[in-house]
Design an enzyme around this catalytic site. Structure first.
Site, PDB file in Angstrom:
ATOM      1  N   ASP A  83      21.346  62.021  39.298  1.00 50.22           N
ATOM      2  CA  ASP A  83      21.072  60.283  38.985  1.00 50.22           C
ATOM      3  C   ASP A  83      19.684  59.496  38.818  1.00 50.22           C
ATOM      4  OD1 ASP A  83      23.579  60.737  41.643  1.00 50.22           O
ATOM      5  OD2 ASP A  83      23.971  60.478  39.775  1.00 50.22           O
ATOM      6  N   ASP A  89      16.445  49.336  47.580  1.00 48.70           N
ATOM      7  CA  ASP A  89      16.944  47.913  47.880  1.00 48.70           C
ATOM      8  C   ASP A  89      17.790  47.223  46.162  1.00 48.70           C
ATOM      9  OD1 ASP A  89      14.159  46.678  47.792  1.00 48.70           O
ATOM     10  OD2 ASP A  89      14.928  47.813  46.863  1.00 48.70           O
ATOM     11  N   GLU A 112      18.907  38.343  48.269  1.00 52.53           N
ATOM     12  CA  GLU A 112      18.087  38.600  48.082  1.00 52.53           C
ATOM     13  C   GLU A 112      17.493  39.488  47.224  1.00 52.53           C
ATOM     14  OE1 GLU A 112      15.243  40.220  50.571  1.00 52.53           O
ATOM     15  OE2 GLU A 112      14.306  38.870  50.897  1.00 52.53           O
ATOM     16  N   GLU A 113      18.427  40.066  46.636  1.00 52.14           N
ATOM     17  CA  GLU A 113      17.711  40.486  44.659  1.00 52.14           C
ATOM     18  C   GLU A 113      18.335  40.363  43.877  1.00 52.14           C
ATOM     19  OE1 GLU A 113      16.284  43.139  47.716  1.00 52.14           O
ATOM     20  OE2 GLU A 113      15.736  43.224  45.174  1.00 52.14           O
ATOM     21  N   ASP A 135      21.148  40.054  52.353  1.00 53.47           N
ATOM     22  CA  ASP A 135      19.869  40.493  52.504  1.00 53.47           C
ATOM     23  C   ASP A 135      20.064  42.043  52.263  1.00 53.47           C
ATOM     24  OD1 ASP A 135      16.378  40.153  53.746  1.00 53.47           O
ATOM     25  OD2 ASP A 135      17.267  42.247  52.693  1.00 53.47           O
ATOM     26  N   LEU A 137      18.743  44.778  51.945  1.00 57.76           N
ATOM     27  CA  LEU A 137      18.168  46.487  52.297  1.00 57.76           C
ATOM     28  C   LEU A 137      16.113  45.379  53.171  1.00 57.76           C
ATOM     29  CD1 LEU A 137      18.558  48.855  53.579  1.00 57.76           C
ATOM     30  CD2 LEU A 137      16.810  49.654  51.876  1.00 57.76           C
ATOM     31  N   ASP A 138      16.945  44.659  54.110  1.00 58.44           N
ATOM     32  CA  ASP A 138      15.050  44.142  54.365  1.00 58.44           C
ATOM     33  C   ASP A 138      14.220  44.957  54.939  1.00 58.44           C
ATOM     34  OD1 ASP A 138      13.914  41.321  55.283  1.00 58.44           O
ATOM     35  OD2 ASP A 138      14.025  41.875  57.187  1.00 58.44           O
ATOM     36  N   GLU A 299      18.549  35.690  56.140  1.00 64.06           N
ATOM     37  CA  GLU A 299      17.824  36.208  56.790  1.00 64.06           C
ATOM     38  C   GLU A 299      17.598  35.174  58.442  1.00 64.06           C
ATOM     39  OE1 GLU A 299      14.169  35.972  54.370  1.00 64.06           O
ATOM     40  OE2 GLU A 299      14.382  38.622  55.086  1.00 64.06           O
TER      41      GLU A 299
HETATM   42  P1  P6P Z   1       4.654  39.658  57.335  1.00 67.54           P
HETATM   43  C1  P6P Z   1      10.287  42.194  55.450  1.00 67.54           C
HETATM   44  O1  P6P Z   1       8.753  42.249  54.252  1.00 67.54           O
HETATM   45  C2  P6P Z   1      10.081  40.725  55.704  1.00 67.54           C
HETATM   46  O2  P6P Z   1      10.826  40.295  55.068  1.00 67.54           O
HETATM   47  C3  P6P Z   1      10.698  41.172  57.213  1.00 67.54           C
HETATM   48  O3  P6P Z   1      11.848  42.276  57.561  1.00 67.54           O
HETATM   49  C4  P6P Z   1       9.486  40.756  58.379  1.00 67.54           C
HETATM   50  O4  P6P Z   1      10.367  40.496  59.571  1.00 67.54           O
HETATM   51  C5  P6P Z   1       8.646  39.760  57.357  1.00 67.54           C
HETATM   52  O5  P6P Z   1       8.827  40.626  56.175  1.00 67.54           O
HETATM   53  C6  P6P Z   1       7.300  40.273  57.765  1.00 67.54           C
HETATM   54  O6  P6P Z   1       5.904  39.677  56.555  1.00 67.54           O
HETATM   55  O7  P6P Z   1       4.002  38.904  56.157  1.00 67.54           O
HETATM   56  O8  P6P Z   1       4.367  40.202  58.809  1.00 67.54           O
HETATM   57  O9  P6P Z   1       4.465  41.087  56.334  1.00 67.54           O
END
Ligand code: P6P
Length: 368
Positions: A83, A89, A112-113, A135, A137-138, A299
């Site tokens: 694959d 994400d 978000e994607e 979101d 895969l945050d 979020e």
């Molecule tokens: P920074 C991850 O990219 C995210 O969206 C959240 O999971 C996290 O709390 C935040 O950004 C961290 O952002 O600017 O502190 O690196």
């Protein structure tokens, strides 16, 4: 060795597979039980939650071997099964969307994607009752260093009556959510969600492939000793935020200060820890990001719903997050959420700053 009945009993019960053990309640059983609490429940929301739980297991499998795939993936663009090695994400987004498409209970997804929302216009889904924001895969940038990451979801009842969903179905204030939750892919994988009657947590048991109830009725401590913020942005924060952070760092035994700074840069990980231990998470606005960084729909809203349902509070510094009326899908908002008394303290600093600004001569200060 003389026969000792007590030892034998312990020995036998350890061996005895029929030994009575605490009943394991799986996510599916729990959802089914909770559905019976609502006489008019039609099972559609239950089906949607089960489908999200199923997609979470698929994503969990890939997240857990992400590091391995990278090693194996060095042979080229394809992994061992041939694959295409997708960014996780994107993979997660596809898994949750396909689960929602086959569910038949969801008529549209905003993620978000994806720049725009995705109507699900199949015969089974186009008149479905719910829309989902996601979101998928945050915090995915943390995968390579094995830091906990997560999926965040929110479920609304559609505003349009039938046919393809509309933008208005997604642009609803947070207080209109019917359910919200997250999956944390960490030292264990958990699904935590609320349907407006408290917060429940389920831990994935890989040996049976089921999410099992492990944290019934999560309650967030009213106070806490943890503050979570990207300290590196300190000089960019507005004055009352700087003052509150300095308050957190100041010595005061009566109020358990200084607090501890705990920030892993992964929203789901930071919120999950504070939900269980108490604490405040802050992503304030800065000069370079006047609206903060975190997205309101997928979020801030779902996390605020969960935090409030667990007894905590979620604010943008001035008003309740869940009362904000969104006007675009990927809108951002500053956010302060967590233990009630800690969020109230930040709001006090913000309120004093407004008073000071409005009465320049005033020397109003916050009582420590
Ligand atoms: P920074 C991850 O990219 C995210 O969206 C959240 O999971 C996290 O709390 C935040 O950004 C961290 O952002 O600017 O502190 O690196």
């Amino acid at each position: 060795m003389r026969f000792q009945p007590g030892v034998a009993f312990i020995f036998l019960t350890k061996l005895n597979p029929m030994k009575a053990t605490k009943k394991v309640i799986t996510l599916d059983e729990f959802i089914f039980q909770k559905e019976k609490d609502f006489p008019f429940a039609t099972g559609e929301l239950s089906g949607l939650l089960r489908d999200i739980g199923f997609a979470a297991k698929i994503v969990n499998r890939e997240v857990n071997k992400a590091g391995l795939v990278d090693i194996l993936g060095t042979t080229g663009a394809n992994n061992v099964t041939g694959d295409e090695v997708k960014k996780l994400d994107i993979f997660a987004n596809e898994q949750f969307i396909s689960a929602l498409q086959v569910s038949g209970e969801c008529c549209g997804v905003a993620s978000e994607e994806m720049d725009d929302y995705l109507p699900i216009n199949t015969e089974a889904s186009k008149n479905a009752k719910y829309v989902v924001t996601l979101d998928p895969l945050d915090g995915s940038s943390n995968i390579d260093v094995n830091v906990a990451i997560g999926t965040i979801f929110s479920i609304y009842r559609r505003q349009s009556f039938f046919g393809p969903c509309t933008m208005e179905d997604f642009l609803q204030r947070g207080s209109r959510q019917v359910a919200a939750g997250y999956i944390i892919y960490g030292s264990s994988t958990m699904m935590v969600y609320t349907t407006g009657n408290g917060v429940s947590g389920f831990t994935l048991d890989p040996s049976i492939g089921e999410f099992c109830l492990s944290h019934a009725d999560i309650k967030m401590p009213e106070g806490g000793k943890i503050y979570s913020v990207n300290q590196g942005n300190f000089l960019k924060f507005e004055q009352p935020v700087k003052e509150y952070i300095t308050y957190c760092q100041s010595e005061d035994k009566a109020s358990n200060r200084p607090y501890s700074l705990r920030y892993i840069g992964s929203l789901v990980g930071d919120i999950h820890r504070n939900l269980l231990y108490g604490g405040i998470f802050m992503y304030p606005s800065t000069r370079s990001a006047m609206k903060g960084k975190l997205r309101l729909l997928y979020e801030c809203f779902p996390m605020a719903f969960i935090v409030e349902q667990a007894g905590g509070k979620a604010s943008d510094g001035h008003r309740r997050i869940l009362d904000i009326e969104p006007n675009e899908l990927h809108q951002r908002s500053p956010i302060y959420m967590g233990s009630k008394t800690m969020v109230e303290k930040v709001e006090e600093y913000m309120k004093q700053a407004r008073i000071t600004e409005s009465i320049p001569a005033a020397s109003a200060t916050v009582t420590a």
